[in-house]
Design a protein around this motif. Structure first.
Motif, short mmCIF file in Angstrom:
data_model
loop_
_atom_site.label_atom_id
_atom_site.label_comp_id
_atom_site.label_asym_id
_atom_site.label_seq_id
_atom_site.Cartn_x
_atom_site.Cartn_y
_atom_site.Cartn_z
N GLY A 141 8.51 -2.08 -6.18
CA GLY A 141 7.42 -1.36 -6.83
C GLY A 141 6.65 -2.22 -7.81
O GLY A 141 5.46 -2.00 -8.06
N ALA A 142 7.32 -3.21 -8.39
CA ALA A 142 6.67 -4.05 -9.40
C ALA A 142 5.72 -5.07 -8.78
O ALA A 142 4.66 -5.35 -9.34
N LEU A 143 6.10 -5.63 -7.64
CA LEU A 143 5.26 -6.68 -7.06
C LEU A 143 3.86 -6.18 -6.68
O LEU A 143 2.87 -6.84 -7.02
N PRO A 144 3.72 -5.02 -6.02
CA PRO A 144 2.35 -4.54 -5.78
C PRO A 144 1.61 -4.19 -7.07
O PRO A 144 0.38 -4.26 -7.12
N ALA A 145 2.34 -3.82 -8.13
CA ALA A 145 1.71 -3.44 -9.39
C ALA A 145 1.22 -4.64 -10.20
O ALA A 145 0.51 -4.46 -11.19
N ILE A 146 1.59 -5.85 -9.78
CA ILE A 146 1.10 -7.05 -10.49
C ILE A 146 -0.42 -7.06 -10.53
O ILE A 146 -1.02 -7.47 -11.52
N GLY A 147 -1.02 -6.57 -9.45
CA GLY A 147 -2.49 -6.55 -9.38
C GLY A 147 -3.16 -5.73 -10.45
O GLY A 147 -4.35 -5.90 -10.71
N THR A 148 -2.42 -4.85 -11.11
CA THR A 148 -3.01 -4.06 -12.19
C THR A 148 -3.23 -4.91 -13.44
O THR A 148 -4.03 -4.55 -14.29
N LEU B 274 0.83 -1.21 0.00
CA LEU B 274 0.00 0.00 0.00
C LEU B 274 0.87 1.26 0.00
O LEU B 274 0.59 2.22 -0.72
N GLY B 275 1.92 1.24 0.80
CA GLY B 275 2.82 2.38 0.85
C GLY B 275 3.49 2.63 -0.49
O GLY B 275 3.59 3.78 -0.96
N ILE B 276 3.97 1.56 -1.12
CA ILE B 276 4.60 1.67 -2.44
C ILE B 276 3.59 2.22 -3.46
O ILE B 276 3.90 3.11 -4.25
N SER B 277 2.38 1.69 -3.43
CA SER B 277 1.36 2.12 -4.39
C SER B 277 0.93 3.56 -4.15
O SER B 277 0.83 4.35 -5.10
N LEU B 278 0.66 3.91 -2.90
CA LEU B 278 0.20 5.27 -2.59
C LEU B 278 1.28 6.32 -2.86
O LEU B 278 0.98 7.45 -3.23
N MET C 259 5.53 4.82 -6.27
CA MET C 259 6.71 4.07 -6.68
C MET C 259 6.38 2.86 -7.54
O MET C 259 7.28 2.23 -8.08
N SER C 260 5.11 2.54 -7.69
CA SER C 260 4.72 1.46 -8.60
C SER C 260 4.31 2.01 -9.96
O SER C 260 3.90 1.27 -10.83
N ASN C 261 4.43 3.31 -10.12
CA ASN C 261 4.10 3.98 -11.39
C ASN C 261 5.41 4.26 -12.12
O ASN C 261 6.16 5.16 -11.73
#
Length: 150
Positions: free
Chosen positions: A105-112, A15-19, A22-24
């Protein structure tokens, strides 16, 4: 309880990375583009993370009871700046600057479900396995040469 706490910690991290953005990859690439459309906001994210880590280490490490789910803290012991560390750091930085993703940053972005994220994670996993195979082959070759000398 150990798996639940691991899940919660991972969820907070993701959540911290996404908010923070850093996942963008566009935000990350703009952070590195100091001569163009530089976005310094990630420096504040990184600074905040360093501050929290600094305080956390000072509060948690001295506890006489140690970690809750392990017998002792697993801290790095190597302190030497060698070619392997510097080369790996450079490769990480170049990859982060080109792709706009780091593993965190990439691992939380997998959900996209975005193809660029999935391709990055797949390439990262292949890279991990190839690097481990190379390291194992070097260690085996070193052991074999030491055995032949003896």
């Amino acid at each position: 309880m150990r798996y639940i706490s691991t899940y919660i910690i991972g969820l907070i991290f993701g959540l911290g990375i996404s908010l923070s953005g850093m996942s963008n990859p566009a935000k990350v690439i703009n952070f590195f583009d100091v001569a163009g459309s530089w976005d310094p906001s990630l420096a504040f994210v990184m600074g905040g993370a360093l501050l929290v880590t600094f305080i956390g280490y000072r509060l948690v490490l001295p506890r006489p009871s140690g970690p809750i789910f392990e017998g002792k803290f697993a801290l790095p012991t190597a302190s030497k700046l060698d070619a392997r560390l510097l080369g790996g750091s450079a490769l990480f930085g170049v990859g982060w600057g080109i792709a706009g993703f780091c593993p965190g940053g990439a691992l939380p972005a997998i959900g996209t479900g975005r193809l660029d994220v999935l391709a990055f994670v797949a390439a990262m996993l292949v890279g991990i396995f190839v690097a481990r195979a190379i390291i194992a082959a070097r260690q085996n070759a070193e052991l074999n040469s030491n055995v032949k000398r003896a």
